[in-house]
Design a protein around this motif. Structure first.
Motif, PDB file in Angstrom:
ATOM      1  N   ASN A  86      35.994  45.468  51.744  1.00 18.32           N
ATOM      2  CA  ASN A  86      37.196  46.362  50.884  1.00 18.32           C
ATOM      3  C   ASN A  86      38.461  46.409  51.740  1.00 18.32           C
ATOM      4  OD1 ASN A  86      36.106  45.675  48.447  1.00 18.32           O
ATOM      5  ND2 ASN A  86      35.261  48.037  48.889  1.00 18.32           N
ATOM      6  N   ASP A 111      29.239  50.258  43.313  1.00 16.53           N
ATOM      7  CA  ASP A 111      29.352  49.237  43.486  1.00 16.53           C
ATOM      8  C   ASP A 111      27.786  48.597  43.324  1.00 16.53           C
ATOM      9  OD1 ASP A 111      29.602  45.850  43.885  1.00 16.53           O
ATOM     10  OD2 ASP A 111      30.819  46.555  45.747  1.00 16.53           O
ATOM     11  N   LYS A 161      34.211  49.357  42.094  1.00 18.09           N
ATOM     12  CA  LYS A 161      34.088  48.230  42.445  1.00 18.09           C
ATOM     13  C   LYS A 161      35.227  47.419  43.042  1.00 18.09           C
ATOM     14  CE  LYS A 161      31.327  44.062  41.910  1.00 18.09           C
ATOM     15  NZ  LYS A 161      30.642  43.543  41.187  1.00 18.09           N
ATOM     16  N   GLY A 162      35.376  46.915  43.970  1.00 21.86           N
ATOM     17  CA  GLY A 162      36.072  45.953  44.006  1.00 21.86           C
ATOM     18  C   GLY A 162      37.850  46.221  44.256  1.00 21.86           C
ATOM     19  N   TYR A 173      39.087  49.772  38.933  1.00 22.24           N
ATOM     20  CA  TYR A 173      38.189  48.552  38.834  1.00 22.24           C
ATOM     21  C   TYR A 173      39.382  47.642  39.543  1.00 22.24           C
ATOM     22  CZ  TYR A 173      36.008  44.194  37.759  1.00 22.24           C
ATOM     23  OH  TYR A 173      34.617  43.187  37.911  1.00 22.24           O
ATOM     24  N   GLU A 174      38.618  47.214  40.357  1.00 21.48           N
ATOM     25  CA  GLU A 174      39.905  45.705  41.353  1.00 21.48           C
ATOM     26  C   GLU A 174      41.067  46.278  41.903  1.00 21.48           C
ATOM     27  OE1 GLU A 174      39.178  42.319  39.102  1.00 21.48           O
ATOM     28  OE2 GLU A 174      37.423  41.924  40.393  1.00 21.48           O
ATOM     29  N   LYS A 214      40.720  47.124  46.565  1.00 23.42           N
ATOM     30  CA  LYS A 214      41.204  46.085  48.109  1.00 23.42           C
ATOM     31  C   LYS A 214      42.242  47.430  48.171  1.00 23.42           C
ATOM     32  CE  LYS A 214      37.961  43.332  47.299  1.00 23.42           C
ATOM     33  NZ  LYS A 214      36.907  43.046  48.552  1.00 23.42           N
TER      34      LYS A 214
END
Length: 209
Positions: free
Chosen positions: A50, A40, A72-73, A126-127, A75
């Motif tokens: 997260n 990140d 990154k991102g 990602y995400e 959750k």
């Protein structure tokens, strides 16, 4: 060479967006294995942000194995996000007190899925969003922006919302053998000596280590 120091928060010199997060996570209910990194560019050390709805009174754990790659991102939704669903309204009236606490649900009325457990050598794109109590097996891959609502078997690629199986990475007999070998549990000297075999796809060679 025996690889990077697992106690070094930023093992890539001059590149702080990669962080071995075992060294930065402070919540005792978040357990991270060696060499697992979070990528990140904004704040790679603050992985805790997260992990959502994981309040101080929460008892569920997030357990992530060794050698995982976390983009990154991503959750992780934990169990305290859940609302009572057996009645006509899911609104949490009781949290606002002022007389509304009279409808405080009993603990057994909340959905509870248990600990969230991520295996070893897992790549989460990602995400992606991982829902409460999900179990993701060793060697699995979660495609970017996936919403994972059910368990993922070892060495399986999933993607989408909700995440569906895209394919199994290797035939079942090879998956079984890889799980038995569990190279991530070797000492780092043995791992370092056999990197070429670990990153290749020659099962006989890996078995010979």
């Amino acid at each position: 060479m025996l690889g990077p120091d697992p106690k070094n928060k930023h093992p890539m010199e001059g590149f702080p967006q990669i962080c071995f997060i075992k060294n930065t996570v402070s919540n005792p209910n978040i357990i991270i294995g060696d060499y697992t990194y979070y990528d990140d560019p904004e704040d790679s050390e603050n992985f805790d942000r997260n992990v959502l709805y994981h309040y101080p009174f929460s008892t569920d754990k997030l357990i992530i194995g060794k050698f995982c790659a976390l983009a990154k991102g991503i959750k992780f939704i934990m169990n305290s996000a859940n609302h009572k669903m057996s009645g006509f309204s899911t609104y949490p009236f009781q949290i606002f007190n002022n007389g509304w606490e009279k409808v405080m649900p009993q603990i057994h009325e909340f959905p509870y899925k248990g600990d969230t457990v991520i295996g070893n050598d897992v790549w989460i794109g990602y995400e992606s969003v991982i829902m409460p109590g999900i179990k993701i097996g060793d060697g699995a891959i979660i495609a970017a922006k996936s919403v994972v609502v059910s368990d993922v078997k070892p060495y399986t690629i999933v993607g989408g919302n909700p995440a569906k199986i895209i394919k199994q990475r290797f035939p079942s007999d090879i998956v079984d053998a890889l799980l038995e070998i569990s190279w991530w549990n070797w000492d780092i000297e043995k791992i370092s000596r056999n990197l070429e075999k670990i990153v290749a796809a020659d099962l006989d060679a890996l078995r010979s280590c």
